[in-house]
Design a protein around this motif. Structure first.
Motif, short mmCIF file in Angstrom:
data_model
loop_
_atom_site.label_atom_id
_atom_site.label_comp_id
_atom_site.label_asym_id
_atom_site.label_seq_id
_atom_site.Cartn_x
_atom_site.Cartn_y
_atom_site.Cartn_z
N PHE A 1 3.67 -1.64 3.57
CA PHE A 1 3.51 -0.27 3.09
C PHE A 1 4.76 0.16 2.33
CE2 PHE A 1 1.07 0.13 7.19
CZ PHE A 1 -0.17 0.35 6.63
N GLU B 1 0.84 -1.20 0.00
CA GLU B 1 0.00 0.00 0.00
C GLU B 1 0.88 1.25 0.00
OE1 GLU B 1 -3.00 -0.06 3.07
OE2 GLU B 1 -3.21 -2.24 2.86
N THR C 1 1.78 4.97 0.69
CA THR C 1 1.32 5.98 1.62
C THR C 1 2.26 7.18 1.59
OG1 THR C 1 2.57 5.10 3.49
CG2 THR C 1 0.36 4.21 3.18
N HIS D 1 -2.91 6.83 3.19
CA HIS D 1 -2.97 6.19 1.88
C HIS D 1 -3.15 7.18 0.74
CE1 HIS D 1 -4.01 2.86 4.58
NE2 HIS D 1 -3.36 2.15 3.69
N GLU E 1 -5.03 7.60 -2.58
CA GLU E 1 -6.23 7.03 -3.19
C GLU E 1 -6.02 6.83 -4.69
OE1 GLU E 1 -9.46 9.59 -2.07
OE2 GLU E 1 -9.26 9.05 0.04
#
Length: 141
Positions: free
Chosen positions: A88, A10, A12, A42, A44
Motif C-alpha cells: 500500500f 494500492e 489508500t 482505497h 477508486e
C-alpha cells in the motif's frame, strides 16, 4: 511465504479525525490484528484523494469530515501488521468533524475518542502511531 497477486501498489487514504474538543477518533479493526487504526481505504479509479477520504470515512464511521489537510505519505510493503500481505501507499490526512453519531461498518467493531497523549496507551497499529507522531511534530512548529 504466500505473496499476493498484486501488480502495483494500492493507493489508500487515512484520516486523523478530530472533534470540536480536540479528541482523536480511533477504531478497532480485525484487519489490523485488533489494533486501533484511523478510518480509510482505497482510492477508486478516477476519484480524487480528498473525495476518497470523505467517502471512506462516511462508509466506515458515518462521520462527515471537513478541513482536510495532507499530513504524510507512508509506504507499507508486505508488512504483517495487516491481515493480508499487500503493498500500500498511505496518504494520511488530518481533518475535523462536527458529527456526533458514529455508525461503524464491518471494517471495525469498536471505537473511541481519545486525546493525542492517551492514544499511545492504546494498542494502535504502527502506521497510525507514525501518523500521530508526525501530527504532534507538526503542531510543535
Amino acid at each position: 511465504m504466500d505473496m499476493p497477486k498484486q501488480q502495483y501498489p494500492e493507493p489508500t487514504v487515512g484520516a486523523l479525525i478530530f472533534d470540536s474538543k480536540g479528541k482523536l477518533f480511533l477504531m478497532r479493526s480485525h484487519k489490523w490484528h485488533d489494533n486501533y487504526v484511523v478510518p480509510g481505504g482505497h482510492i477508486e479509479l478516477g476519484e480524487r484523494m480528498e473525495d476518497a477520504l470523505i467517502r471512506e470515512v462516511k462508509e466506515e464511521t458515518g462521520l462527515d469530515v471537513y478541513d482536510l489537510e495532507l499530513l504524510c505519505i507512508q509506504e507499507f510493503i508486505f508488512d504483517e501488521a495487516f491481515w493480508r500481505r499487500k503493498h500500500f501507499i498511505f496518504f494520511d490526512y488530518v481533518c475535523k468533524t462536527d458529527s456526533k453519531n458514529v455508525i461503524l461498518n464491518s471494517e471495525a467493531y469498536d471505537y473511541t475518542w481519545v486525546s493525542l497523549d492517551d492514544s499511545f496507551n492504546l494498542p494502535i497499529d504502527p502506521y497510525t502511531e507514525i501518523a500521530i507522531e508526525k501530527f504532534l511534530k507538526r503542531k510543535e512548529k
